[in-house]
Design a protein around this motif. Structure first.
Motif, PDB file in Angstrom:
ATOM      1  N   PRO A  86       0.875  -1.208   0.067  1.00  0.00           N
ATOM      2  CA  PRO A  86      -0.119  -0.189   0.071  1.00  0.00           C
ATOM      3  C   PRO A  86       0.957   1.172   0.254  1.00  0.00           C
ATOM      4  CG  PRO A  86       0.221  -0.754   2.290  1.00  0.00           C
ATOM      5  CD  PRO A  86       1.005  -1.757   1.364  1.00  0.00           C
ATOM      6  N   PHE A  87       0.272   2.390  -0.210  1.00  0.00           N
ATOM      7  CA  PHE A  87       0.937   3.655   0.111  1.00  0.00           C
ATOM      8  C   PHE A  87       1.797   3.777   1.116  1.00  0.00           C
ATOM      9  CE2 PHE A  87      -2.178   5.450  -3.227  1.00  0.00           C
ATOM     10  CZ  PHE A  87      -1.277   5.654  -4.537  1.00  0.00           C
ATOM     11  N   ARG A  88       2.984   4.204   1.139  1.00  0.00           N
ATOM     12  CA  ARG A  88       3.650   4.659   2.567  1.00  0.00           C
ATOM     13  C   ARG A  88       4.320   6.156   2.051  1.00  0.00           C
ATOM     14  NH1 ARG A  88       4.770   1.115   6.152  1.00  0.00           N
ATOM     15  NH2 ARG A  88       6.589   2.210   6.782  1.00  0.00           N
ATOM     16  N   ALA A  89       4.267   7.016   3.117  1.00  0.00           N
ATOM     17  CA  ALA A  89       4.683   8.107   2.909  1.00  0.00           C
ATOM     18  C   ALA A  89       6.258   8.309   2.528  1.00  0.00           C
ATOM     19  CB  ALA A  89       4.770   8.974   4.197  1.00  0.00           C
ATOM     20  N   ALA A  90       7.313   7.259   3.053  1.00  0.00           N
ATOM     21  CA  ALA A  90       8.573   7.408   2.813  1.00  0.00           C
ATOM     22  C   ALA A  90       8.767   7.080   1.221  1.00  0.00           C
ATOM     23  CB  ALA A  90       9.384   6.521   3.514  1.00  0.00           C
ATOM     24  N   ASP A  91       8.194   5.955   0.831  1.00  0.00           N
ATOM     25  CA  ASP A  91       8.296   5.750  -0.686  1.00  0.00           C
ATOM     26  C   ASP A  91       7.515   6.780  -1.544  1.00  0.00           C
ATOM     27  OD1 ASP A  91       9.134   3.301   0.341  1.00  0.00           O
ATOM     28  OD2 ASP A  91       7.220   2.314  -0.016  1.00  0.00           O
ATOM     29  N   LEU A  92       6.455   7.410  -1.170  1.00  0.00           N
ATOM     30  CA  LEU A  92       5.957   8.513  -2.309  1.00  0.00           C
ATOM     31  C   LEU A  92       6.706   9.729  -2.214  1.00  0.00           C
ATOM     32  CD1 LEU A  92       3.723   9.639  -3.768  1.00  0.00           C
ATOM     33  CD2 LEU A  92       2.442  10.213  -1.931  1.00  0.00           C
ATOM     34  N   ILE A  93       7.583  10.044  -1.012  1.00  0.00           N
ATOM     35  CA  ILE A  93       8.524  11.172  -0.857  1.00  0.00           C
ATOM     36  C   ILE A  93       9.512  11.062  -1.855  1.00  0.00           C
ATOM     37  CG2 ILE A  93      10.168  12.236   0.696  1.00  0.00           C
ATOM     38  CD1 ILE A  93       8.110  11.907   3.033  1.00  0.00           C
ATOM     39  N   ALA A  94      10.230   9.713  -1.892  1.00  0.00           N
ATOM     40  CA  ALA A  94      11.427   9.372  -2.637  1.00  0.00           C
ATOM     41  C   ALA A  94      11.271   9.443  -4.028  1.00  0.00           C
ATOM     42  CB  ALA A  94      11.890   7.733  -2.269  1.00  0.00           C
ATOM     43  N   VAL A  95      10.090   9.121  -4.452  1.00  0.00           N
ATOM     44  CA  VAL A  95       9.524   9.107  -5.962  1.00  0.00           C
ATOM     45  C   VAL A  95       9.236  10.529  -6.165  1.00  0.00           C
ATOM     46  CG1 VAL A  95       7.612   8.459  -7.712  1.00  0.00           C
ATOM     47  CG2 VAL A  95       8.651   6.536  -6.039  1.00  0.00           C
ATOM     48  N   LEU A  96       8.674  11.174  -5.480  1.00  0.00           N
ATOM     49  CA  LEU A  96       8.023  12.582  -6.032  1.00  0.00           C
ATOM     50  C   LEU A  96       9.532  13.526  -6.119  1.00  0.00           C
ATOM     51  CD1 LEU A  96       5.068  13.402  -3.916  1.00  0.00           C
ATOM     52  CD2 LEU A  96       5.255  12.726  -6.377  1.00  0.00           C
ATOM     53  N   ASN A  97      10.260  13.283  -5.150  1.00  0.00           N
ATOM     54  CA  ASN A  97      11.643  14.072  -4.976  1.00  0.00           C
ATOM     55  C   ASN A  97      12.471  13.761  -6.349  1.00  0.00           C
ATOM     56  OD1 ASN A  97      11.116  15.436  -2.829  1.00  0.00           O
ATOM     57  ND2 ASN A  97      12.377  14.012  -1.434  1.00  0.00           N
ATOM     58  N   THR A  98      12.627  12.395  -6.648  1.00  0.00           N
ATOM     59  CA  THR A  98      13.445  12.072  -7.961  1.00  0.00           C
ATOM     60  C   THR A  98      12.602  12.409  -9.312  1.00  0.00           C
ATOM     61  OG1 THR A  98      13.747   9.684  -6.918  1.00  0.00           O
ATOM     62  CG2 THR A  98      13.984  10.042  -9.363  1.00  0.00           C
ATOM     63  N   ILE A  99      11.354  12.619  -9.354  1.00  0.00           N
ATOM     64  CA  ILE A  99      10.987  13.396 -10.398  1.00  0.00           C
ATOM     65  C   ILE A  99      11.327  14.826 -10.057  1.00  0.00           C
ATOM     66  CG2 ILE A  99       8.492  14.011 -11.536  1.00  0.00           C
ATOM     67  CD1 ILE A  99       7.490  11.485 -10.431  1.00  0.00           C
ATOM     68  N   SER A 100      11.182  15.601  -9.191  1.00  0.00           N
ATOM     69  CA  SER A 100      11.655  16.881  -9.146  1.00  0.00           C
ATOM     70  C   SER A 100      13.110  17.129  -9.610  1.00  0.00           C
ATOM     71  CB  SER A 100      11.364  17.356  -7.514  1.00  0.00           C
ATOM     72  OG  SER A 100      10.208  17.398  -7.232  1.00  0.00           O
ATOM     73  N   SER A 101      13.820  16.058  -8.938  1.00  0.00           N
ATOM     74  CA  SER A 101      15.200  16.234  -9.401  1.00  0.00           C
ATOM     75  C   SER A 101      15.648  16.199 -10.863  1.00  0.00           C
ATOM     76  CB  SER A 101      16.106  15.452  -8.644  1.00  0.00           C
ATOM     77  OG  SER A 101      15.783  14.035  -9.187  1.00  0.00           O
ATOM     78  N   ARG A 102      14.712  15.643 -11.545  1.00  0.00           N
ATOM     79  CA  ARG A 102      14.979  15.654 -13.059  1.00  0.00           C
ATOM     80  C   ARG A 102      14.865  16.805 -13.673  1.00  0.00           C
ATOM     81  NH1 ARG A 102      10.378  12.627 -15.967  1.00  0.00           N
ATOM     82  NH2 ARG A 102       9.176  14.582 -15.482  1.00  0.00           N
ATOM     83  N   ASP A 103      14.057  17.844 -13.008  1.00  0.00           N
ATOM     84  CA  ASP A 103      14.145  19.110 -13.539  1.00  0.00           C
ATOM     85  C   ASP A 103      14.929  20.056 -13.020  1.00  0.00           C
ATOM     86  OD1 ASP A 103      12.315  18.029 -15.749  1.00  0.00           O
ATOM     87  OD2 ASP A 103      10.622  18.270 -14.433  1.00  0.00           O
ATOM     88  N   THR A 104      15.011  19.855 -11.534  1.00  0.00           N
ATOM     89  CA  THR A 104      15.754  21.132 -10.862  1.00  0.00           C
ATOM     90  C   THR A 104      17.147  20.588 -10.325  1.00  0.00           C
ATOM     91  OG1 THR A 104      14.808  19.997  -8.741  1.00  0.00           O
ATOM     92  CG2 THR A 104      13.595  21.503 -10.017  1.00  0.00           C
TER      93      THR A 104
END
Length: 328
Positions: A86-104
């Motif tokens: 199921p959704f876990r906060a730590a996993d979601l944070i990691a994925v969203l930060n990875t997506i952000s780092s691609r552009d920033t």
């Protein structure tokens, strides 16, 4: 600010995702908000939903839209980002930060990886959504908006009050709505329909019925099941008149020394989920106190030993000895 949508999620998973995004705050490199499918920056695709997956594969997708596969098991799909159910906060944070780092650009040391305790300070986000009673217990400085198809209730946690929009059902009946049909959202502002509202009410009845009806037979995390429970005063008469069990529990928990769960079970035939709901309701309304049991449970729960019979006097008189021998 970034936006994210979903395809094929169950209502329960969608509610969890929305709650997570509302509460992540500064834990992600950029602010992320849930939005309807369309022109969002990313989309979470439930790959266990065969119909949704088939539609996604058949129609393709915008290359500017970053897909995130959400599945209970690995799947052969050309998707870079993945989340395991199921959704876990730590996993979601990691994925969203990875997506952000691609552009920033590269992530800073502070945000590159989620802390091991990333979920510890995010209320009620440990995977599957917990009972509503737990959400209320851990939401102290913001609003909680509870919505069903028929009405909406807004709980102002900070000011201990609530308001209703389209109040078609009594509170108790409203809270009996199936969990997957009740949308629970933590928010910083009242939201549409509640601006300038002047019909606030004390939240005591709402908190009481949330404890009674929405505990899923689980004690609040702040309560120790081995404690002695005691209420400072009886609940309001209008809240306990509906069941003889509530009257019995009020009497039991009013004992001077309190009562343990085992003692309640021994003294009554009240179902465990009713007992749990009552105790949670008392806690949410601020009338419950607890005391940790330090002794071994067996020693604590054992009935008190009977007082020993008084010892016979050592120096009996002559007539007393004669009467004793003659059993008079």
């Amino acid at each position: 600010m970034r936006t994210i949508s979903s395809v094929g999620l169950s209502q329960k998973d969608e509610n969890v995702l929305k709650a997570l995004l509302d509460l992540l705050g500064a834990r992600t490199r950029e602010a992320w908000h849930y939005a309807p499918a369309g022109t969002t920056d990313a989309v979470i695709l439930d790959t266990d939903n065969r119909d949704a997956l088939a539609q996604w594969l058949a129609h393709g997708h915008d290359r500017t839209l970053t897909p995130i596969a959400y599945a209970s098991a690995p799947i052969d799909l050309p998707v870079e980002h993945r989340l395991t159910k199921p959704f876990r906060a730590a996993d979601l944070i990691a994925v969203l930060n990875t997506i952000s780092s691609r552009d920033t650009g590269p992530e800073s040391a502070e945000t590159a990886e989620p802390r091991e305790d990333a979920e510890a300070d995010i209320p009620f986000l440990s995977g599957a959504i917990p009972p509503l009673a737990q959400q209320v217990a851990e939401c102290r400085t913001r609003y909680l908006r509870l919505s069903s198809a028929r009405q909406t209730v807004l709980l102002d946690c900070a000011n201990k009050r609530f308001a209703m929009k389209h109040p078609e059902l009594p509170l108790r009946e409203f809270l009996r709505t199936a969990p997957d049909q009740l949308d629970v959202v933590a928010c910083d502002q009242p939201g549409a329909g509640f601006e300038g509202i002047d019909s606030w009410q004390s939240d005591t009845p709402l908190r009481w019925w949330i404890g009674v009806e929405c505990s899923s037979a689980r004690l609040l995390r702040s309560l120790d099941s081995s404690s002695r429970f005691k209420i400072l005063r009886w609940p309001e008469p209008g809240l306990i008149k509906h069941s003889q069990h509530y009257l019995s529990l009020s009497a039991l928990l009013s004992r001077k020394s309190g009562v343990t769960l085992a003692e309640i079970a021994s003294a009554s035939s009240i179902a465990a989920d009713v007992v749990t709901g009552f105790i949670n309701a008392a806690s949410l309304t601020g009338i419950l106190t607890t005391r940790t049991v330090k002794n071994e449970p067996g020693a604590v729960l054992a009935p008190p030993a009977a007082d020993p019979a008084p010892a016979a006097p050592v120096n009996k008189g002559l007539f007393a000895r004669i009467r004793a021998r003659l059993t008079l």
